[in-house]
Each structure stands twice: as C-alpha cells, then as structure tokens.
Scaffold this active site. Structure first.
Site, PDB file in Angstrom:
ATOM      1  N   TYR A 297       0.849  -1.200   0.000  1.00  0.00           N
ATOM      2  CA  TYR A 297       0.000   0.000   0.000  1.00  0.00           C
ATOM      3  C   TYR A 297       0.884   1.250   0.000  1.00  0.00           C
ATOM      4  CZ  TYR A 297      -4.337   2.557   1.050  1.00  0.00           C
ATOM      5  OH  TYR A 297      -5.446   3.376   0.996  1.00  0.00           O
ATOM      6  N   TYR A 347      -5.862   5.473  -7.115  1.00  0.00           N
ATOM      7  CA  TYR A 347      -6.078   5.364  -5.672  1.00  0.00           C
ATOM      8  C   TYR A 347      -7.483   4.858  -5.438  1.00  0.00           C
ATOM      9  CZ  TYR A 347      -6.636   6.711  -0.783  1.00  0.00           C
ATOM     10  OH  TYR A 347      -6.880   6.705   0.563  1.00  0.00           O
TER      11      TYR A 347
END
Length: 394
Positions: A297, A347
């Site tokens: 991430y 995102y």
C-alpha cells in the site's frame, strides 16, 4: 495480545473474479453507478451472475449501502453483509471477511466492493475541517489544533523520524515513486500510463509537507473496483485459475490511533503491519524470501520502505538501500506494485492492488513477474490494517 498460532482460514477460499471501471479524475456518474459497473465486470470475469451472489463486504467509508448495490446490480437475497472500518486499512480485510463467510458456510459467493468519486467529489487529501464528537474525534483533538489536518501532515512526522533515526535524506523515497511510475507507464489502465518519472524529477517536485514531496503522495481517483470470492472447490470449475487465499489477517498495534499514533515508543516502524505480517507468515507457512512479488500500500512512499522492514524483506533501516538498488522493479529482488500502485495506476483504497495480485497469480499482468505463484498484498498503513497472501492452486 494478538494471535500466536496459524489460523484455519488459509486455503479454503479463492478470488475468482476482478472487475473495475476506468480510473479517472471526473467519472461523470454517481458512486452507486461506479459500484454496479464494477460488480458486473467482476461477475463477468468470474463466469458468475448476480443471482449467484449471497454476500457483500465493503468499507464503512463507502457511500453505497450493500442492499442498494444489490438491488441496482440485480443481486437477490443476501445471507451475509459486512463493513470494515479504518479507510484503506480495510482493503484486504474485505477479502478476509468474505473468505471467513465462505469457509464457515455463511455465504457461497461474496462480492467485495469499493467505489468513490474521490477526486471530483470528497477529496480525502484535503484533510479534516470538522469532526463530530466521538472517541476518534477526541484523539484527533490532540493534533488538529497544531495544524496537523491532512494525511500528508500526519505521515510527514513518521517520515521525518525515520530519516533522522537512520541518518537519511528525503531522496531515499525517490526509488519507490520511480518504480511505481515505471510500472504504470506500461499499464494502459493506469492514469500515468506512458508517463514514467526520474529520480531527478522526484527530487525537483514541490514540497507538500517536508519531507514529503508531491511525487511521494498518491493521486486522487474516481472509480470502482470489485473482488469476487468463493470456495476453492467451486473456484476450480470457473473460467480463470483461482487465486487461493493462502492467508488473510488484520492487525492493530499497541497504542494504535488512526494515522496519528505519535505517542508510541518508536515512530520508525508500523506495528499494526507487524501484527499482520506475523500472522500471514504463520498461516501461509511461507517466508519473505519465497514471495515472488508484492503489492504494498503506497499512499505515501515512506510507508512502503517501512513495510519492507516489517515483513522482513530487509533489516531495520535497510529498506532505502533495498529500493535504491532496484529491488522494487521488475527483475529486482521483490518487484512491487507492478500495476503502478496508487501513485501510478489509481487510488482505490487498495482494492486495485488486490486485483493486481490476482492478475500476477493468473499470469495475466501487463508487467508479469515470470513464474509468480506467491503474492503478498497489503492494505493501508498508519491505521489498523490488513493483508493477504495469494497463491496459485497447485
């Protein structure tokens, strides 16, 4: 105290479908429509229909209720529905919840979804301007009066301490951004397709909050992403090779707060991800050196370096050298974020990273790692989080 033994979930469920909308800055349609489009795309990919679905999992932050998405997508009765808190930390936990539902017989086919207009609608990067009275809001009250209002400002404190402790400069974050953008440059689905960057461009990008530059921060995206989970037995009869959920875990550290855990003894690591790492290794039976590729991430580049250390891919304070030596790129020791990550592709609160992990196991990534059969995927860091190990069915 967190679990100290392998759990019984590994190998009992698999990801069989992935589907997404396009990734844009202005979708021109509602968040519900994005969710429904992604649901249909993922079910088509899985060779299933809306009538096959009996479970749904999403984020507490998602604006689309399960029953509304089900109704709009043509899904009928539901026997399982659940939501996970803590923003991007929820991503892999949606799949964990789905796998648990399947493994216990509570549901047979579970859709995990996330859809938002995060660029054209509510922008998370704009930070907090108000907070309702709550326990979480009270915790934020210790930092907000001092100007710490945005995710970048919260992460910058951790990043500054990391650099100070190990005697490094902010240029060490550059190889993370360059690797992501290099991978995105060959991914037609990525927002930054055909737009790689250099270390010099990273170093020249403007400060957001020192030591974070613009190119250390993920982009903002409109879009939707869906993951479909069912039993491994059923997965073997569906069109694509199953991505076996070999391990799934959640984690919160001692003294955990949501992005503002500044009162821990040490700010140079991510204890919540350490909890996840230990459980993933226990349950999968794998070691760091056996992982072929990873999706880490990457809302901010410093936390990618810290994750490499938490998972044991390198020692404390050694991740900068690992990245600078090309370790994150195709052909390197651990190719990371081969879809371009959230800095390069989109995102989507980490859900698009799970999809890339599935593509790597299937052998269908545009940046395929040769022979990849064991993939690590992580969710948002700095908050209570989650992770997955996906493997080929062998």
């Amino acid at each position: 105290m967190s679990l100290h033994r392998a759990d019984a979930l590994g190998g009992r469920a698999a990801v069989v479908g992935i589907g997404a909308t396009e990734f844009s800055k202005d979708s021109g349609r509602s968040e519900l429509k994005l969710a429904v489009e992604a649901v249909h795309a993922a079910l088509d990919d899985a060779g299933l229909t809306p009538a096959d679905v009996d479970g749904m999992v999403s984020f507490t932050m998602d604006t689309n209720p399960e029953i509304t998405v089900a109704q709009a997508a043509g899904i009928g009765e539901l026997s399982f529905f659940s939501r996970i808190h803590y923003g991007g930390g929820a991503a892999c936990a949606t799949v964990q919840q789905a796998a648990m539902a399947v493994a216990t017989g509570v549901a047979e086919v579970v859709v995990c979804y996330r859809a938002f207009n995060e660029r054209s609608g509510h922008r998370f990067g704009s930070g907090l301007q108000a907070r309702q009275p709550s326990a979480e809001g009270a915790a934020m009250g210790w930092t907000m009066p001092y100007g710490l209002l945005t995710p970048a400002s919260w992460v910058a404190l951790h990043a500054a301490r990391y650099l100070h402790t190990y005697g490094l400069g902010p240029e060490v974050f550059g190889p993370v951004a360059v690797a992501d953008r290099r991978h995105a440059a060959t991914n037609p689905a990525a927002w930054f397709y055909q737009r790689p960057i250099t270390l010099e461009e990273h170093a020249a990008s403007r400060w957001i909050v020192e030591p974070l530059r613009l190119l250390d921060c993920c982009q903002e995206t409109d879009g939707g992403q869906v993951i479909v989970v069912t039993s491994l037995e059923r997965a073997r009869d569906l069109p694509h090779p199953p991505a076996v959920i070999a391990a799934a875990a959640q984690g919160a550290g001692r003294g955990q707060e949501a992005m503002t855990s500044f009162y821990r003894d040490d700010l140079t690591g991510l204890p919540e991800m350490g909890v996840v790492a230990r459980q993933l290794w226990r349950t999968s039976g794998l070691r760091p050196e056996e992982i072929d590729t990873a999706v880490l991430y990457d809302h901010f580049t410093p936390f990618v370096l810290m994750q490499l250390e938490e998972f044991g891919f390198c020692g404390r304070g050694e991740a900068a050298d690992f990245a600078a030596g090309g370790g994150l790129e195709l052909g390197g020791r651990l190719p990371v974020n081969t879809h371009g990550g959230q800095l390069g592709e989109a995102y989507l609160h980490g859900m698009n990273g799970i999809a890339e992990g599935v593509r790597q196991v299937r052998g269908s990534s545009v940046n395929q790692v040769a022979g990849a059969s064991k993939v690590l995927v992580t969710a948002g860091t700095g908050v209570p989080t989650s992770g997955l190990v996906l493997t080929a069915d062998r």
